[in-house]
Write an enzyme that holds these catalytic residues in place. Sequence first.
Site, PDB file in Angstrom:
ATOM      1  N   GLY A 176       0.819  -1.213   0.000  1.00  0.00           N
ATOM      2  CA  GLY A 176       0.000   0.000   0.000  1.00  0.00           C
ATOM      3  C   GLY A 176       0.845   1.252   0.000  1.00  0.00           C
ATOM      4  N   GLY A 178      -0.365   4.369   0.073  1.00  0.00           N
ATOM      5  CA  GLY A 178      -1.196   5.507   0.479  1.00  0.00           C
ATOM      6  C   GLY A 178      -0.391   6.383   1.425  1.00  0.00           C
ATOM      7  N   PHE A 179      -1.083   7.146   2.245  1.00  0.00           N
ATOM      8  CA  PHE A 179      -0.381   8.068   3.145  1.00  0.00           C
ATOM      9  C   PHE A 179       0.542   7.325   4.109  1.00  0.00           C
ATOM     10  CE2 PHE A 179      -4.014  10.586   1.795  1.00  0.00           C
ATOM     11  CZ  PHE A 179      -3.397  11.788   1.513  1.00  0.00           C
ATOM     12  N   VAL A 186      -1.883  -7.671  -3.683  1.00  0.00           N
ATOM     13  CA  VAL A 186      -1.571  -8.776  -2.776  1.00  0.00           C
ATOM     14  C   VAL A 186      -2.862  -9.518  -2.475  1.00  0.00           C
ATOM     15  CG1 VAL A 186      -0.770  -9.362  -0.456  1.00  0.00           C
ATOM     16  CG2 VAL A 186       0.442  -7.635  -1.787  1.00  0.00           C
ATOM     17  N   GLU A 227     -18.397  18.448   1.901  1.00  0.00           N
ATOM     18  CA  GLU A 227     -17.654  19.141   0.848  1.00  0.00           C
ATOM     19  C   GLU A 227     -18.195  18.795  -0.543  1.00  0.00           C
ATOM     20  OE1 GLU A 227     -13.660  18.148   1.878  1.00  0.00           O
ATOM     21  OE2 GLU A 227     -13.727  16.162   0.955  1.00  0.00           O
ATOM     22  N   ASP A 254      -5.573   3.455   7.654  1.00  0.00           N
ATOM     23  CA  ASP A 254      -6.995   3.098   7.744  1.00  0.00           C
ATOM     24  C   ASP A 254      -7.214   1.612   8.011  1.00  0.00           C
ATOM     25  OD1 ASP A 254      -7.671   5.680   7.220  1.00  0.00           O
ATOM     26  OD2 ASP A 254      -8.649   5.302   5.277  1.00  0.00           O
TER      27      ASP A 254
HETATM   28  C1  LIG Z   1     -13.192  11.134  -0.545  1.00  0.00           C
HETATM   29  C2  LIG Z   1     -12.257  11.127   0.628  1.00  0.00           C
HETATM   30  C3  LIG Z   1     -11.951  12.320   1.273  1.00  0.00           C
HETATM   31  C4  LIG Z   1     -11.078  12.320   2.373  1.00  0.00           C
HETATM   32  N1  LIG Z   1     -10.764  13.505   2.976  1.00  0.00           N
HETATM   33  C5  LIG Z   1      -9.873  13.533   3.996  1.00  0.00           C
HETATM   34  C6  LIG Z   1      -9.463  14.764   4.580  1.00  0.00           C
HETATM   35  O1  LIG Z   1      -9.932  15.832   4.198  1.00  0.00           O
HETATM   36  N2  LIG Z   1      -8.537  14.722   5.577  1.00  0.00           N
HETATM   37  C7  LIG Z   1      -8.001  13.532   6.010  1.00  0.00           C
HETATM   38  O2  LIG Z   1      -7.136  13.544   6.903  1.00  0.00           O
HETATM   39  N3  LIG Z   1      -8.373  12.358   5.499  1.00  0.00           N
HETATM   40  C8  LIG Z   1      -9.289  12.323   4.497  1.00  0.00           C
HETATM   41  N4  LIG Z   1      -9.669  11.124   3.943  1.00  0.00           N
HETATM   42  C9  LIG Z   1      -9.154   9.881   4.528  1.00  0.00           C
HETATM   43  C10 LIG Z   1      -7.762   9.589   4.057  1.00  0.00           C
HETATM   44  O3  LIG Z   1      -7.685   9.652   2.651  1.00  0.00           O
HETATM   45  C11 LIG Z   1      -7.372   8.208   4.557  1.00  0.00           C
HETATM   46  O4  LIG Z   1      -7.445   8.217   5.961  1.00  0.00           O
HETATM   47  C12 LIG Z   1      -5.959   7.866   4.127  1.00  0.00           C
HETATM   48  O5  LIG Z   1      -5.905   7.771   2.722  1.00  0.00           O
HETATM   49  C13 LIG Z   1      -5.506   6.557   4.759  1.00  0.00           C
HETATM   50  O6  LIG Z   1      -4.210   6.304   4.336  1.00  0.00           O
HETATM   51  P1  LIG Z   1      -3.714   4.793   4.152  1.00  0.00           P
HETATM   52  O7  LIG Z   1      -2.290   4.878   3.755  1.00  0.00           O
HETATM   53  O8  LIG Z   1      -4.079   4.005   5.344  1.00  0.00           O
HETATM   54  O9  LIG Z   1      -4.602   4.214   2.973  1.00  0.00           O
HETATM   55  P2  LIG Z   1      -4.798   4.704   1.485  1.00  0.00           P
HETATM   56  O10 LIG Z   1      -4.372   6.103   1.300  1.00  0.00           O
HETATM   57  O11 LIG Z   1      -6.191   4.336   1.143  1.00  0.00           O
HETATM   58  O12 LIG Z   1      -3.778   3.784   0.668  1.00  0.00           O
HETATM   59  C14 LIG Z   1      -3.917   2.400   0.602  1.00  0.00           C
HETATM   60  C15 LIG Z   1      -3.158   1.903  -0.601  1.00  0.00           C
HETATM   61  O13 LIG Z   1      -3.148   0.489  -0.574  1.00  0.00           O
HETATM   62  C16 LIG Z   1      -3.357  -0.009  -1.876  1.00  0.00           C
HETATM   63  N5  LIG Z   1      -3.915  -1.359  -1.725  1.00  0.00           N
HETATM   64  C17 LIG Z   1      -5.066  -1.724  -1.125  1.00  0.00           C
HETATM   65  N6  LIG Z   1      -5.217  -3.059  -1.131  1.00  0.00           N
HETATM   66  C18 LIG Z   1      -4.131  -3.551  -1.764  1.00  0.00           C
HETATM   67  C19 LIG Z   1      -3.698  -4.875  -2.080  1.00  0.00           C
HETATM   68  N7  LIG Z   1      -4.410  -5.945  -1.719  1.00  0.00           N
HETATM   69  N8  LIG Z   1      -2.533  -5.015  -2.765  1.00  0.00           N
HETATM   70  C20 LIG Z   1      -1.797  -3.945  -3.140  1.00  0.00           C
HETATM   71  N9  LIG Z   1      -2.158  -2.671  -2.854  1.00  0.00           N
HETATM   72  C21 LIG Z   1      -3.299  -2.485  -2.162  1.00  0.00           C
HETATM   73  C22 LIG Z   1      -4.294   0.985  -2.515  1.00  0.00           C
HETATM   74  O14 LIG Z   1      -4.196   0.965  -3.922  1.00  0.00           O
HETATM   75  C23 LIG Z   1      -3.794   2.310  -1.921  1.00  0.00           C
HETATM   76  O15 LIG Z   1      -2.840   2.926  -2.739  1.00  0.00           O
HETATM   77  C24 LIG Z   1     -10.528  11.093   2.844  1.00  0.00           C
HETATM   78  C25 LIG Z   1     -10.852   9.896   2.190  1.00  0.00           C
HETATM   79  C26 LIG Z   1     -11.700   9.916   1.095  1.00  0.00           C
HETATM   80  C27 LIG Z   1     -12.037   8.619   0.398  1.00  0.00           C
END
Ligand SMILES: Cc1cc2nc3c(=O)[nH]c(=O)nc-3n(C[C@H](O)[C@H](O)[C@H](O)COP(=O)(O)OP(=O)(O)OC[C@H]3O[C@@H](n4cnc5c(N)ncnc54)[C@H](O)[C@@H]3O)c2cc1C
Length: 416
Positions: free
Chosen positions: A13, A15-16, A81, A172, A302
């Site tokens: 992943g 993401g953030f 994965v 929003e 998340d």
């Molecule tokens: C519409 C929207 C608006 C938001 N607004 C805000 C905001 O204003 N402020 C704020 O703080 N938060 C906001 N959030 C929440 C924030 O985006 C999430 O909390 C944050 O993205 C979590 O980060 P993460 O790294 O846990 O997951 P993510 O950023 O979701 O990244 C997860 C990554 O894992 C990858 N992945 C998933 N499953 C697999 C797999 N099986 N194999 C390989 N790769 C995989 C995905 O492709 C993705 O790139 C918002 C979310 C959304 C949907």
Amino acid sequence: MNAKQLPHVVIIGAGFAGLTAAKKLRNVPVRITLVDKNNYHLFQPLLYQVAIAGLVPSQIAYPLRTIFRNQKNLTYQMGEVTSIDFDAHYVKLNGSVIAYDYLLLAVGGETNFFGMDAIRENGLQLKDIESAVDIRNHLLKMFEQASREADPEKRKAMLTFVIVGGGPTGVETSGALAELISHVLKKEYPNLEVKETHVILLEAGDALIASYPDELRKATLRLVKKKNVEVMFDAKLTDYNGQRLTLSNGMEIKANTLIWTAGVKAAGITSRLGVQVAGSGRVRAESTLQLPGHPEVYALGDAAYLENGNGQPLPMLSTVAIQQGNVVAENIKRAIRGSEQKPFHYKDPGLLATIGRNAAVARLWGISFSGLIAWLIWVALHIYRIVGFRNRLVVFIIWAWEYFFYDNQVRLITRE
Ligand SMILES: Cc1cc2nc3c(=O)[nH]c(=O)nc-3n(C[C@H](O)[C@H](O)[C@H](O)COP(=O)(O)OP(=O)(O)OC[C@H]3O[C@@H](n4cnc5c(N)ncnc54)[C@H](O)[C@@H]3O)c2cc1C
């Protein structure tokens, strides 16, 4: 030590959470394999801008190979994965396996429809680039269809846009959609009346952005209404067939558009791992973010469930994910040198939510703001946080243009 002998860190992943940890491990003697099913990092907080035709996807997403092209200890592998063997220490993707010494489970979340299949099938969601572009196409098509529809009943359903969920995303999205209608579309569809359109925000509880302090909840409601969004409280959606939605009190609303923003759960893979999960399917983590019984595995962002000091689950926010990415990187360094693991404590940076042009609410440094000042803070912070200098500059220019010319640039219907 030859590079192959270095501890192998696999991050699932980008993401953030995963991105932060990967960057933080840049100068640490480890080999990193970063795996993501997408070849880009997505700035999800601005997805609604793609949905309302304000930005294009490439302005809020950035290729992972570009982000990491100068990080010598990292290899990116595109793929999903599908399973993890926690005992044998490997993950499966693309029909092959990758062995790890340390594993970061940073797979994020997905939309939670709470088992309501009709809403999943007939409604729209906002979670990734595809779903945001789907919303944009759908909204613009509704205007096209309404502009040639003679039957007032049918036209009304085409021009009724229902957003479900009074959290920050619902607020929003509804505010921005109301602005798209009042600023842009009224100029381009002279045969449609703005007063024929309805943007309705449904909230099952009795407040918008319920987790925010009372003064911000009230300010949000005031600002949303000012944008001509009709807010309905105690409005629990039970069914939607694509044309008509039903609430638990029996009320029905005819609408060809329903955008569901009322739930998030951990990404699908977490339910197939055979590990302990808590609320919203999130993987239970120790305070050090390690997986119980598997100290070499960390769950973060998340996808992870951890409580704050008051016994409340940490919110699914980018700020939590980023801070956890930093702590996990630190804990891997500590594990390598054999020192004690650091527990995670969330430092709340404050609250911020936007409603639209000149309208946002914020609580920073213990002070609550609403209106223009909060909006300017929101704009500055979001431009600063987007990955890539080019994206920052482009988004700044586009927003300035929109601000002065009341124009959403990306009004393209790109696919059926
Ligand atoms: C519409 C929207 C608006 C938001 N607004 C805000 C905001 O204003 N402020 C704020 O703080 N938060 C906001 N959030 C929440 C924030 O985006 C999430 O909390 C944050 O993205 C979590 O980060 P993460 O790294 O846990 O997951 P993510 O950023 O979701 O990244 C997860 C990554 O894992 C990858 N992945 C998933 N499953 C697999 C797999 N099986 N194999 C390989 N790769 C995989 C995905 O492709 C993705 O790139 C918002 C979310 C959304 C949907």
